[in-house]
Design a protein around this motif. Structure first.
Motif, PDB file in Angstrom:
ATOM      1  N   GLU A  13       0.844  -1.200   0.000  1.00  0.00           N
ATOM      2  CA  GLU A  13       0.000   0.000   0.000  1.00  0.00           C
ATOM      3  C   GLU A  13       0.875   1.243   0.000  1.00  0.00           C
ATOM      4  OE1 GLU A  13      -2.678   2.062  -0.763  1.00  0.00           O
ATOM      5  OE2 GLU A  13      -3.626   0.216  -0.029  1.00  0.00           O
ATOM      6  N   PHE A  16      -2.183   5.492   1.873  1.00  0.00           N
ATOM      7  CA  PHE A  16      -2.937   5.258   3.104  1.00  0.00           C
ATOM      8  C   PHE A  16      -3.910   6.393   3.384  1.00  0.00           C
ATOM      9  CE2 PHE A  16       0.923   2.750   3.887  1.00  0.00           C
ATOM     10  CZ  PHE A  16       0.374   1.571   4.333  1.00  0.00           C
ATOM     11  N   SER A  17      -5.037   6.038   4.001  1.00  0.00           N
ATOM     12  CA  SER A  17      -5.943   7.062   4.513  1.00  0.00           C
ATOM     13  C   SER A  17      -5.442   7.459   5.900  1.00  0.00           C
ATOM     14  CB  SER A  17      -7.378   6.517   4.602  1.00  0.00           C
ATOM     15  OG  SER A  17      -7.525   5.684   5.736  1.00  0.00           O
ATOM     16  N   CYS A  67       4.524   6.829   3.480  1.00  0.00           N
ATOM     17  CA  CYS A  67       3.341   7.013   2.614  1.00  0.00           C
ATOM     18  C   CYS A  67       2.096   7.458   3.380  1.00  0.00           C
ATOM     19  CB  CYS A  67       3.057   5.733   1.835  1.00  0.00           C
ATOM     20  SG  CYS A  67       4.378   5.287   0.700  1.00  0.00           S
ATOM     21  N   CYS A  69       1.049   6.689   6.391  1.00  0.00           N
ATOM     22  CA  CYS A  69       0.376   5.690   7.235  1.00  0.00           C
ATOM     23  C   CYS A  69       0.157   6.253   8.639  1.00  0.00           C
ATOM     24  CB  CYS A  69       1.205   4.411   7.304  1.00  0.00           C
ATOM     25  SG  CYS A  69       2.739   4.573   8.239  1.00  0.00           S
ATOM     26  N   HIS A 118      -3.975  -2.586   5.456  1.00  0.00           N
ATOM     27  CA  HIS A 118      -2.957  -2.706   4.423  1.00  0.00           C
ATOM     28  C   HIS A 118      -1.576  -2.416   4.995  1.00  0.00           C
ATOM     29  CE1 HIS A 118      -5.597  -2.455   0.588  1.00  0.00           C
ATOM     30  NE2 HIS A 118      -6.204  -3.114   1.543  1.00  0.00           N
ATOM     31  N   THR A 119      -0.543  -2.877   4.282  1.00  0.00           N
ATOM     32  CA  THR A 119       0.831  -2.733   4.759  1.00  0.00           C
ATOM     33  C   THR A 119       1.774  -2.305   3.640  1.00  0.00           C
ATOM     34  OG1 THR A 119       1.313  -5.063   4.297  1.00  0.00           O
ATOM     35  CG2 THR A 119       0.541  -4.541   6.522  1.00  0.00           C
ATOM     36  N   GLY A 149      -2.129   0.635   7.833  1.00  0.00           N
ATOM     37  CA  GLY A 149      -3.249   1.555   7.738  1.00  0.00           C
ATOM     38  C   GLY A 149      -4.288   1.073   6.756  1.00  0.00           C
ATOM     39  N   TYR A 150      -5.282   1.887   6.588  1.00  0.00           N
ATOM     40  CA  TYR A 150      -6.355   1.576   5.653  1.00  0.00           C
ATOM     41  C   TYR A 150      -6.079   2.277   4.323  1.00  0.00           C
ATOM     42  CZ  TYR A 150      -8.710  -0.404   9.645  1.00  0.00           C
ATOM     43  OH  TYR A 150      -9.006  -1.182  10.720  1.00  0.00           O
ATOM     44  N   PRO A 151      -6.527   1.692   3.235  1.00  0.00           N
ATOM     45  CA  PRO A 151      -6.273   2.304   1.924  1.00  0.00           C
ATOM     46  C   PRO A 151      -7.079   3.582   1.741  1.00  0.00           C
ATOM     47  CG  PRO A 151      -7.721   0.405   1.698  1.00  0.00           C
ATOM     48  CD  PRO A 151      -7.282   0.441   3.136  1.00  0.00           C
ATOM     49  N   SER A 152      -6.517   4.508   0.988  1.00  0.00           N
ATOM     50  CA  SER A 152      -7.242   5.735   0.642  1.00  0.00           C
ATOM     51  C   SER A 152      -8.035   5.482  -0.641  1.00  0.00           C
ATOM     52  CB  SER A 152      -6.262   6.891   0.423  1.00  0.00           C
ATOM     53  OG  SER A 152      -5.593   6.722  -0.819  1.00  0.00           O
ATOM     54  N   SER A 155      -5.984   4.214  -3.602  1.00  0.00           N
ATOM     55  CA  SER A 155      -5.269   2.958  -3.419  1.00  0.00           C
ATOM     56  C   SER A 155      -5.364   2.043  -4.634  1.00  0.00           C
ATOM     57  CB  SER A 155      -5.843   2.229  -2.202  1.00  0.00           C
ATOM     58  OG  SER A 155      -5.198   1.012  -2.024  1.00  0.00           O
TER      59      SER A 155
END
Length: 174
Positions: A13, A16-17, A67, A69, A118-119, A149-152, A155
């Motif tokens: 990822e 990140f959001s 990125c 995160c 996600h990583t 973190g979570y994808p934006s 992503s």
């Protein structure tokens, strides 16, 4: 989901959001790392959770590409506790600290994916600079960081993500 489905689904990822990772999920991810096999089960891994604004600034200051995160894991090994192979004549003074940290990080990476987190595996940094930035004990050797973190909305997998060599190119039967 099977492990093979999980392995195929996971990608690095880079978008990140800002949504935080829930403490319950973070604890499960850390537990997956704790359960990882290590050389002679010495468990030399030391995982530092980077989540405060100050810690994030330090990490970014070492040129680690996080990125955006919301949390990252700095995976190190204690060089005084790591298993060493004194019989290896090709790799003199070999220790399995990097291997142990890689297995720990892989366990955490796949647990995160199973939890929808996600990583990004990060190694583009100077380990000495990271150790100094975080005032790590001299026997804690930084190996890698794992951004979580979570994808934006932006992503997506990198364009080469799905490209894999055939088994015949990477595997030899002896």
């Amino acid at each position: 989901m099977t492990f093979m489905e999980l392995a195929r689904q996971r990608y690095s990822e880079r978008y990140f959001s800002s949504e935080p990772v829930e403490r319950e999920k973070l604890n499960l991810i850390l537990e997956a790392g704790r359960l990882a096999p290590t050389g002679c089960n010495y468990q030399p891994q030391r995982v530092y959770v980077i989540e405060s604004a100050g810690a994030m600034e330090k990490a970014i200051g070492t040129k680690a590409s996080l990125c955006g995160c919301p949390v990252a894991l700095l995976v190190c090994y204690n060089k005084d506790e790591v298993w060493k192979n004194s019989r290896d004549r090709l790799f003199e003074n070999y220790n399995c600290g990097e291997q142990d940290c890689s297995i720990v990080a892989a366990n955490m990476m796949y647990e995160a994916e199973e939890l929808g987190v996600h990583t990004l595996w990060i190694r583009g940094f100077d380990a000495r600079e990271v150790a100094q930035a975080f005032s790590l004990p001299g026997n804690h050797i930084p190996v890698m960081m794992l951004a979580l973190g979570y994808p934006s909305a932006n992503s997506h997998p990198a364009h080469l993500h799905g490209k894999r060599k055939e088994l015949s190119e990477t595997v030899r039967f002896l």
